[in-house]
Structure formats: C-alpha cells, structure tokens
Design a protein around this motif. Structure first.
Motif, PDB file in Angstrom:
ATOM      1  N   LEU A  74     -25.239   0.275  20.512  1.00 14.28           N
ATOM      2  CA  LEU A  74     -25.507   1.486  20.980  1.00 14.28           C
ATOM      3  C   LEU A  74     -24.803   2.473  20.064  1.00 14.28           C
ATOM      4  CD1 LEU A  74     -25.008   1.486  24.868  1.00 14.28           C
ATOM      5  CD2 LEU A  74     -27.166   1.603  23.556  1.00 14.28           C
ATOM      6  N   ARG A  75     -25.500   3.182  19.349  1.00 16.88           N
ATOM      7  CA  ARG A  75     -24.883   4.433  18.397  1.00 16.88           C
ATOM      8  C   ARG A  75     -25.066   5.660  18.994  1.00 16.88           C
ATOM      9  NH1 ARG A  75     -27.701   1.994  12.963  1.00 16.88           N
ATOM     10  NH2 ARG A  75     -26.667  -0.111  12.904  1.00 16.88           N
ATOM     11  N   THR A  76     -23.823   6.278  19.348  1.00 14.69           N
ATOM     12  CA  THR A  76     -23.757   7.659  19.858  1.00 14.69           C
ATOM     13  C   THR A  76     -23.403   8.736  18.709  1.00 14.69           C
ATOM     14  OG1 THR A  76     -21.459   7.508  20.634  1.00 14.69           O
ATOM     15  CG2 THR A  76     -23.386   6.716  22.101  1.00 14.69           C
ATOM     16  N   THR A  77     -23.629   9.851  19.023  1.00 17.14           N
ATOM     17  CA  THR A  77     -23.528  11.096  17.807  1.00 17.14           C
ATOM     18  C   THR A  77     -22.142  11.713  18.426  1.00 17.14           C
ATOM     19  OG1 THR A  77     -24.684  12.726  19.189  1.00 17.14           O
ATOM     20  CG2 THR A  77     -25.565  11.304  17.120  1.00 17.14           C
ATOM     21  N   ASN A  78     -21.765  11.506  19.862  1.00 15.88           N
ATOM     22  CA  ASN A  78     -20.607  12.689  19.930  1.00 15.88           C
ATOM     23  C   ASN A  78     -19.577  11.926  19.996  1.00 15.88           C
ATOM     24  OD1 ASN A  78     -20.972  10.785  22.274  1.00 15.88           O
ATOM     25  ND2 ASN A  78     -20.004  12.246  23.587  1.00 15.88           N
ATOM     26  N   ASN A  79     -19.117  10.676  19.630  1.00 17.94           N
ATOM     27  CA  ASN A  79     -17.799  10.111  19.486  1.00 17.94           C
ATOM     28  C   ASN A  79     -17.876   9.126  18.018  1.00 17.94           C
ATOM     29  OD1 ASN A  79     -19.017   7.825  20.586  1.00 17.94           O
ATOM     30  ND2 ASN A  79     -17.981   7.972  22.512  1.00 17.94           N
ATOM     31  N   GLY A  80     -18.904   8.817  17.665  1.00 17.81           N
ATOM     32  CA  GLY A  80     -19.046   7.939  16.533  1.00 17.81           C
ATOM     33  C   GLY A  80     -18.835   6.530  16.717  1.00 17.81           C
ATOM     34  N   ASN A  81     -18.495   5.883  17.873  1.00 15.51           N
ATOM     35  CA  ASN A  81     -18.551   4.890  18.095  1.00 15.51           C
ATOM     36  C   ASN A  81     -19.508   4.184  18.549  1.00 15.51           C
ATOM     37  OD1 ASN A  81     -15.689   5.058  17.809  1.00 15.51           O
ATOM     38  ND2 ASN A  81     -15.031   5.402  19.678  1.00 15.51           N
ATOM     39  N   ALA A 112     -28.222   9.453  21.439  1.00 17.76           N
ATOM     40  CA  ALA A 112     -28.042   8.023  21.037  1.00 17.76           C
ATOM     41  C   ALA A 112     -28.895   7.082  21.040  1.00 17.76           C
ATOM     42  CB  ALA A 112     -27.078   7.390  22.364  1.00 17.76           C
ATOM     43  N   VAL A 113     -28.884   6.028  20.193  1.00 13.13           N
ATOM     44  CA  VAL A 113     -30.178   5.140  19.895  1.00 13.13           C
ATOM     45  C   VAL A 113     -29.548   3.902  20.268  1.00 13.13           C
ATOM     46  CG1 VAL A 113     -31.302   6.574  18.469  1.00 13.13           C
ATOM     47  CG2 VAL A 113     -29.654   5.021  17.263  1.00 13.13           C
ATOM     48  N   ALA A 114     -30.560   2.921  20.640  1.00 14.60           N
ATOM     49  CA  ALA A 114     -30.289   1.487  20.537  1.00 14.60           C
ATOM     50  C   ALA A 114     -30.777   0.824  19.464  1.00 14.60           C
ATOM     51  CB  ALA A 114     -31.060   0.787  21.675  1.00 14.60           C
ATOM     52  N   VAL A 115     -30.126  -0.117  18.686  1.00 14.40           N
ATOM     53  CA  VAL A 115     -30.336  -0.749  17.468  1.00 14.40           C
ATOM     54  C   VAL A 115     -30.406  -2.120  17.636  1.00 14.40           C
ATOM     55  CG1 VAL A 115     -29.939  -0.950  15.084  1.00 14.40           C
ATOM     56  CG2 VAL A 115     -29.704   1.194  15.975  1.00 14.40           C
ATOM     57  N   VAL A 116     -31.383  -2.871  17.499  1.00 14.75           N
ATOM     58  CA  VAL A 116     -31.435  -4.283  17.583  1.00 14.75           C
ATOM     59  C   VAL A 116     -31.595  -4.968  16.006  1.00 14.75           C
ATOM     60  CG1 VAL A 116     -32.510  -6.317  18.508  1.00 14.75           C
ATOM     61  CG2 VAL A 116     -32.472  -4.404  19.744  1.00 14.75           C
TER      62      VAL A 116
END
Length: 137
Positions: A74-81, A112-116
């Motif tokens: 899970l990649r989020t933009t608001n906290n970079g984690n 956010a996006v989910a990356v596989v």
C-alpha cells in the motif's frame, strides 16, 4: 376536524417529499476499485469509518513457474510510508487484505494505490500490477 386532518396529511406529504429530494451523505472517497487485469487484478478501497485504505489482489491464472511469489504494498501520498506483505502464489483467488490507517495527526487527505510485485520461482520480476488510485478526504 377536516381541516386539521388535511393539514396533517399535507404536512406528512411535504416532509416525505423533502426526504426523497434531500441529497444523501457525501462520498468520503473517490476512485479505487479493481483493475480486472490478467493474471493479477489489484484492488484498493477506502473505509471512511476508520480512515483506512485497504488493498488486496486476485490471482486470475493458475500458478506456475512464472508466478510463484508476490509482495502486496500500500503506497499512500499523505505520509510517504508503505505497508507490505509477502504471499506464496499457490492457488487462484483472493490474497489479502492489507490495511493502513491514513490519519496522520488529523491530516488524512491524500491518495493511495495497491501495488503487487510478482516474481518467478527463480526470483526474477514477472510483473508489477497497480490498482486504480483511491482519493480520500
């Protein structure tokens, strides 16, 4: 008596009409969903009740030597984690979910996006499959 009954009925009709025409609650997020891709369909959603993004994926192909393992992120933009989890691709169907709270000190606007990332049995990258982007408040 008749005027009072007519007034009550009219008041009820007006109230019901107002409820039918009134706008519903605003959507807390937009976007998200699943790609529907082959062999991996990655998915993401936002749960406004607990301010969490949730990702998962579907293995739509029979596992073989070209698709043995996967990392769901899970990649989020608001906290970079990012959050991630590892899976052995030993079946078809759903893998996951993985979730992440996106409220960081009352600043939970972002996306956010989910990356596989899928790897072969020899450890070579087979492919990267990204979900649609979900935007939250």
């Amino acid at each position: 008596m008749r005027k009072r009954l007519l007034g009550t009925i009219l008041g009820t009709v007006v109230t019901l009409a107002a409820l039918l025409v009134a706008p519903g609650p605003a959507q807390a997020a937009s976007g998200g969903g699943c790609t529907g891709a082959y062999p991996i369909s990655s998915c993401i959603s936002y749960q406004g009740s607990n301010q969490t993004v949730v990702g998962d994926f579907y293995m739509n192909a029979t596992p073989d030597q070209s698709r043995c393992t996967a990392y769901l992120q899970l990649r989020t933009t608001n906290n970079g984690n990012t959050s991630w989890i590892y899976y052995d691709l030993n079946r078809t169907g759903r893998f996951g979910p993985i979730s992440r709270n996106v409220n960081v000190m009352n600043n939970f606007k972002g996306s956010a996006v989910a990356v596989v990332e899928v790897y072969t049995c020899s450890g070579t990258l087979h492919g990267i499959f990204t979900s649609p982007r979900v935007y939250y408040p």
